[in-house]
Design a protein around this motif. Structure first.
Motif, PDB file in Angstrom:
ATOM      1  N   PHE A 672       0.827  -1.205   0.000  1.00  0.00           N
ATOM      2  CA  PHE A 672       0.000   0.000   0.000  1.00  0.00           C
ATOM      3  C   PHE A 672       0.863   1.259   0.000  1.00  0.00           C
ATOM      4  O   PHE A 672       0.613   2.202  -0.762  1.00  0.00           O
ATOM      5  N   ASN A 673       1.883   1.283   0.848  1.00  0.00           N
ATOM      6  CA  ASN A 673       2.727   2.475   0.913  1.00  0.00           C
ATOM      7  C   ASN A 673       3.579   2.646  -0.341  1.00  0.00           C
ATOM      8  O   ASN A 673       3.890   3.771  -0.733  1.00  0.00           O
ATOM      9  N   LYS A 693      -2.013  -5.327  -5.426  1.00  0.00           N
ATOM     10  CA  LYS A 693      -1.300  -6.340  -4.638  1.00  0.00           C
ATOM     11  C   LYS A 693      -1.733  -6.283  -3.171  1.00  0.00           C
ATOM     12  O   LYS A 693      -1.981  -7.316  -2.538  1.00  0.00           O
ATOM     13  N   ALA A 694      -1.853  -5.053  -2.643  1.00  0.00           N
ATOM     14  CA  ALA A 694      -2.268  -4.902  -1.244  1.00  0.00           C
ATOM     15  C   ALA A 694      -3.675  -5.436  -1.034  1.00  0.00           C
ATOM     16  O   ALA A 694      -3.957  -6.146  -0.054  1.00  0.00           O
ATOM     17  N   ILE A 695      -4.576  -5.137  -1.976  1.00  0.00           N
ATOM     18  CA  ILE A 695      -5.964  -5.596  -1.848  1.00  0.00           C
ATOM     19  C   ILE A 695      -6.041  -7.115  -1.977  1.00  0.00           C
ATOM     20  O   ILE A 695      -6.825  -7.780  -1.285  1.00  0.00           O
ATOM     21  N   GLY A 696      -5.197  -7.685  -2.839  1.00  0.00           N
ATOM     22  CA  GLY A 696      -5.170  -9.135  -2.990  1.00  0.00           C
ATOM     23  C   GLY A 696      -4.739  -9.844  -1.721  1.00  0.00           C
ATOM     24  O   GLY A 696      -5.201 -10.952  -1.426  1.00  0.00           O
ATOM     25  N   ALA A 704      -6.425   1.120   0.725  1.00  0.00           N
ATOM     26  CA  ALA A 704      -5.983   0.721  -0.611  1.00  0.00           C
ATOM     27  C   ALA A 704      -7.142   0.784  -1.601  1.00  0.00           C
ATOM     28  O   ALA A 704      -6.981   1.263  -2.738  1.00  0.00           O
ATOM     29  N   LEU A 705      -8.312   0.330  -1.198  1.00  0.00           N
ATOM     30  CA  LEU A 705      -9.473   0.371  -2.080  1.00  0.00           C
ATOM     31  C   LEU A 705      -9.844   1.810  -2.433  1.00  0.00           C
ATOM     32  O   LEU A 705     -10.080   2.147  -3.598  1.00  0.00           O
ATOM     33  N   PHE A 706      -9.887   2.675  -1.428  1.00  0.00           N
ATOM     34  CA  PHE A 706     -10.283   4.052  -1.693  1.00  0.00           C
ATOM     35  C   PHE A 706      -9.279   4.762  -2.595  1.00  0.00           C
ATOM     36  O   PHE A 706      -9.651   5.443  -3.561  1.00  0.00           O
ATOM     37  N   GLU A 727     -16.784  -2.368  -3.881  1.00  0.00           N
ATOM     38  CA  GLU A 727     -16.114  -3.309  -2.968  1.00  0.00           C
ATOM     39  C   GLU A 727     -15.774  -2.631  -1.650  1.00  0.00           C
ATOM     40  O   GLU A 727     -15.941  -3.216  -0.567  1.00  0.00           O
ATOM     41  N   LEU A 728     -15.311  -1.389  -1.739  1.00  0.00           N
ATOM     42  CA  LEU A 728     -14.992  -0.632  -0.527  1.00  0.00           C
ATOM     43  C   LEU A 728     -16.225  -0.488   0.358  1.00  0.00           C
ATOM     44  O   LEU A 728     -16.171  -0.742   1.571  1.00  0.00           O
TER      45      LEU A 728
END
Length: 943
Positions: A672-673, A693-696, A704-706, A727-728
């Motif tokens: 995420f970062n 990748k972070a959401i996975g 991450a979604l937002f 999804e968020l």
């Protein structure tokens, strides 16, 4: 001396492999954990010279908690293992098996000096498969025995070549012997005893003296009847060189341990602290116990401390008979070997020297050691035992009628030893199998019950572990460590009251402070962790923080060099917001240990709380210099660089995040970062990849979604943003920023005013005072051509935010529009016909009004958002917590609490300030919006 053939080497090696191949599937158990897994000296980041400053376990020799076991060459081989395979246990076990095979071959060479070819091979085969060696071979830390034995046997073989054909002294082998003795000693302390074996060989084998002859020669010299014979002078010279070399090694060794013996407790070796005659009777009884293990290794145990062998407290104890029989048998063998010159006597005297001399350092007879019985220290003495057995076989096999029986007996012995060794290896597969097998042999050792509990604890089976810890307290009621283990397990089971009671019992068992007496000399350093554990427990209650601090200070008063107390107190002071005192606590801990990366890390966290990011970054960098793979220092230093808003830091921040995800590939926060950094750098493709990748890795990762949806929106990919927002909102239905962004896309890009209206109404149901949601709903009413409702809505918004000029301006526009339409006689409600909308204001102008009103609202909201305001709602940063690690050293056996929430970490939720670039973007958009408003106002005035 017959040379060892290749066939014999292959036979011995094959037998060793056959016995020990299953050890390759074993893990790191018991002492391996401290010597391998927890030993920083194995890591390439540790300077190589630290191996010669620290003990076998990686503890500085200067520290009182050091075991004073100085074995740098052994640790060096561990480091080589780590270099090639890191912490793959199989490679460590493989090297041990190879070393054992080398010892067997060297032992065969030694046996050829005083046994015939067949008998020497029998001795070597017996040594190769003896079950007593499983601890030395299958236990990785047993490598100290293996390496020391290699150099010990090599030193002895070198010394046997120190006499020339003309009985002159050959000095190179003697010099080599001294070097090899030093190497053996640097692998394990008992290596120095080979000097005594060489002396016995020189006097009784090479020179052929018997004890009566030796006494007579000395007596003649003392009477002055005769001078020293030349052969005796040569022997004396060689022995003097050996003795002086040995004394130098001893002096160096004493200097290394700084003339201090390690601190052992009565739990490690109960007899060591017993009174006379209990101490002497028990220590002497341990000699036949060890001899019995060599004769009958059927019941083996990995730990013989504590109550395994009850103290011999009286002269009438029947066990004293075993001691008497042992000394009688040993005396008869010594008498036989020292009185006669025949080959049998020479064989026996060499066997006795190999049994007795290497065992002396571990015998407790001259100084106490940290164990009662240890099977691994019988590795070298078993050589002498095997020589005696092989010699007995030789004598029996030479008698015709007993030859077949002797071969049958040896065959059965080798077979049973091989099978026992092979099966014993399986016990070392894991800590649970090792300690449960030990409990089958001995149920009176509280440490074994504790260690089974630890093994279950490592499997998170706390309920079952508690039963073993409680049994340990019943077996040894005064075992402080057992009560500490009970307390820790209750805490893991969320039973704080029971945990506190257990810690208080442990605390009550601590020796009381005696005025004028150094406390540190009377207690095991590990036991002081009871104060740390109890304080860590009660500080969960904010009303008891001062009580916890008092416990930390009590521990420090008992041991001013108790590093862990300063570390834990620093954490508490940080929690109490006493930042200056927290900083001072960590600085004091750093005075005690400047090589501890965790300490530098914790100090950096303090500086972050003190709003001193530059000092924080310096300390993060110190931590990374000591440990370049320090995961949390990598993560939080990169986060600090990212938050600085300085583009010059971004490449290094990116590199550190990349290193972090290499170490923690399953941590979504790292990816995420990386995505946030890519967004800062306008690298949209990379940002999308990292966010995905972070959401996975973490379904429903809010930030991450937002930010992925925001990225799509900024990239004119609103259609891609909508499923991400769905999804968020599925995972976080109350996410206001997500609802605002979704409403914006639906209204401005999908022309779905109904969907947008539902989003804004949902926001107001959750937060009726949300100005941004309220204003955007007003825009929807305007879009629906319901001007009266839009007017009322804007009036309500103005009541919520009376200082927002843009709301007032937009209300004025709507009212002007309503006045113009009233003057024209047109209806103001949504019942207005479609054709009427083109009158007075062009359709495009009306859309401009809507857009300008929306943009102005968003910019105002963005300007007031916490975080970096960008576009309608701004990026959302790391709502997930970033762990702030605090170091707490694990103490095996008693255990320090490792609670992440209280003991070892400081959770910190960081929000990022707006960068200069972000602020400039906001101002530009505001200016553009105001300019459009002015144009619209001119159009409305004309209308």
């Amino acid at each position: 001396m017959a040379v060892v053939s290749w066939k014999e080497i292959l036979l011995l090696s094959g037998l060793v492999v056959g016995c020990y191949w299953n050890s390759l599937s074993c893990g790191f158990v018991f002492d391996d954990v401290s010597a391998i897994l927890d030993n920083k000296d194995l890591r390439p980041s540790t300077p190589i010279h630290n191996l010669f400053l620290n003990d076998f376990w990686g503890t500085p020799m200067a520290e009182e908690r050091s075991h004073k076991s100085y074995r740098p060459l052994t640790v060096l081989t561990f480091r080589l293992n780590y270099l090639f395979s890191e912490l793959s246990a199989a490679s460590y076990h493989l090297l041990n098996v190879i070393l054992h095979a080398v010892v067997c071959v060297l032992f065969l060479r030694v046996c050829r000096l005083f046994l015939d070819k067949t008998s020497s091979l029998v001795a070597a085969l017996l040594f190769a498969v003896h079950p007593i060696h499983t601890e030395a071979v299958t236990g990785v830390v047993g490598r100290a025995e293996l390496l020391s034995s290699i150099f010990l046997l090599a030193a002895f073989l070198a010394y046997t070549k120190s006499t020339g054909p003309d009985h002159s002294i050959v000095w190179p082998p003697i010099a080599l012997t001294v070097v090899l003795v030093a190497a053996a000693t640097l692998c394990k302390e008992q290596g120095i005893t080979v000097v005594g074996v060489c002396c016995v060989y020189e006097i009784f084998i090479a020179q052929g003296f018997t004890l009566p002859m030796l006494v007579d020669t000395i007596w003649q010299v003392l009477q002055g009847k005769d001078g020293f014979p030349y052969a005796v002078l040569q022997t004396l010279l060689k022995l003097i060189v050996l003795v002086i070399s040995t004394l130098l090694l001893v002096i160096i060794r004493v200097q290394v341990i700084q003339s201090q013996l390690p601190v052992f407790t009565r739990f490690d070796n109960p007899a060591a602290v017993s009174t006379t005659p209990t101490r002497q009777l028990t220590f002497n009884y341990l000699l036949p116990v060890n001899a019995w293990l060599l004769l009958n290794p059927s019941e083996l145990c990995c730990d013989w401390t504590m109550g395994t062998i009850p103290l011999v407290e009286s002269l009438v104890d029947l066990r004293n008979l075993a001691t008497l029989v042992f000394y009688i048998f040993l005396g008869l063998l010594a008498y036989h070997s020292l009185r006669y010159r025949h080959s049998s006597a020479k064989t026996v005297i060499m066997a006795l020297s190999l049994i007795v001399l290497p065992f002396i350092p571990a015998s407790n007879l001259f100084f106490p050691v940290g164990f009662v019985v240890a099977e691994r220290v019988l590795y070298v003495p078993s050589m002498g035992f095997c020589v005696l057995v092989a010699h007995g076989f030789k004598m029996i096999s030479h008698k015709g009628q007993l030859k077949k029986i002797s071969w049958l007996m040896i065959g059965v012995l080798l077979t049973t030893y091989t099978v026992k060794t092979f099966h014993r290896n399986w016990d070392w597969e894991s800590e649970y199998t090792l300690f449960t097998s030990a409990l089958k042999v001995n149920k009176n050792n509280a440490k074994l019950w504790n260690n089974v509990g630890h093994a279950l604890e490592n499997q998170n089976n706390y309920a079952k572990a508690l039963r073993y810890f409680l049994q340990a307290t019943r077996v040894q009621p005064d075992d402080i460590g057992a009560h500490m283990n009970v307390g820790r397990t209750y805490k893991n089971l969320n039973k704080s009251k029971e945990a506190e009671e257990a810690y208080l019992v442990a605390k009550s068992l601590m020796p009381q402070v005696i005025p004028g007496k150094k406390y540190a000399t009377r207690v095991a350093p590990n036991h002081l962790n009871v104060y740390i554990n109890l304080a860590n427990l009660i500080r969960a209650n904010d009303s008891r923080l001062e009580e916890a601090d008092q416990l930390y200070r009590q521990a420090i008063s008992m041991r001013p060099d108790f590093k862990q107390a300063y570390i834990s107190r620093g954490e508490l002071l940080l929690k109490m917001n006493k930042l200056t005192e927290a900083r001072d606590a960590y600085l004091r801990a750093l005075e005690l240990d400047r090589t501890n990366a965790d300490l530098w890390y914790n100090l950096a966290i303090v500086y972050i709380e003190m709003k001193d990011p530059s000092e924080a970054l310096k300390n993060f960098n110190h931590a990374l210099e000591l440990n370049p793979r320090h995961k949390l220092a990598l993560f939080n230093s990169a986060l600090l660089m990212q938050e600085s808003g300085e583009p010059k830091f971004w490449p290094e921040a990116n590199r550190r995040f990349l290193t972090y995800v290499e170490e923690e590939p399953d941590d979504a926060n790292g990816y995420f970062n990386l995505g946030m950094l890519a967004m800062d750098a306008n690298e949209n493709a990379a940002a999308e990849r990292w966010m995905r990748k972070a959401i996975g890795l973490q379904a429903g990762f809010r930030s991450a979604l937002f930010n992925l949806a925001l990225l799509y929106s900024q990239s004119k990919r609103e259609v891609d943003a909508l499923p991400v927002l769905d999804e968020l909102l599925h995972h976080h239905p109350e996410h206001i920023k997500g609802l605002i962004l979704k409403g914006d896309i639906l209204m401005n890009h999908k022309k779905d005013t109904r969907g947008a209206k539902a989003c804004f109404e949902r926001i107001l149901r959750m937060d009726p005072t949300n100005v941004q949601g309220k204003h955007n709903l007003c825009v929807v009413y305007f879009e629906e051509r319901d001007l009266p409702r839009a007017e009322r809505c804007l009036e309500e918004t103005l009541d919520l935010a009376p200082n927002e000029e843009y709301v007032r301006r937009h209300l004025s526009i709507v009212r002007s529009k309503m006045a113009a339409m009233s003057a024209a006689g047109r209806p103001l409600s949504s019942a207005t016909t479609e054709g009427a909308t083109t009158e007075g204001v062009a359709a495009s102008s009306k859309e401009e009004v809507l857009q300008s009103v929306k943009e102005g609202t968003e910019e105002a909201a963005a300007g007031g958002e916490e975080g970096r305001g960008v576009d309608a709602v701004g990026k959302e940063v790391g709502d997930e917590k970033n762990e702030r690690k605090s170091s707490t050293e694990s103490v095996r056996g008693v255990g320090v609490d490792q609670s992440k929430s209280l003991d070892n970490s400081q959770s910190d939720k960081r929000t990022k300030g707006k960068s200069t670039k972000d602020i400039k973007d906001i101002e530009k958009k505001r200016a553009a919006a105001l300019k459009r408003l002015e144009e619209i106002e001119r159009i409305l005035s004309g209308d």
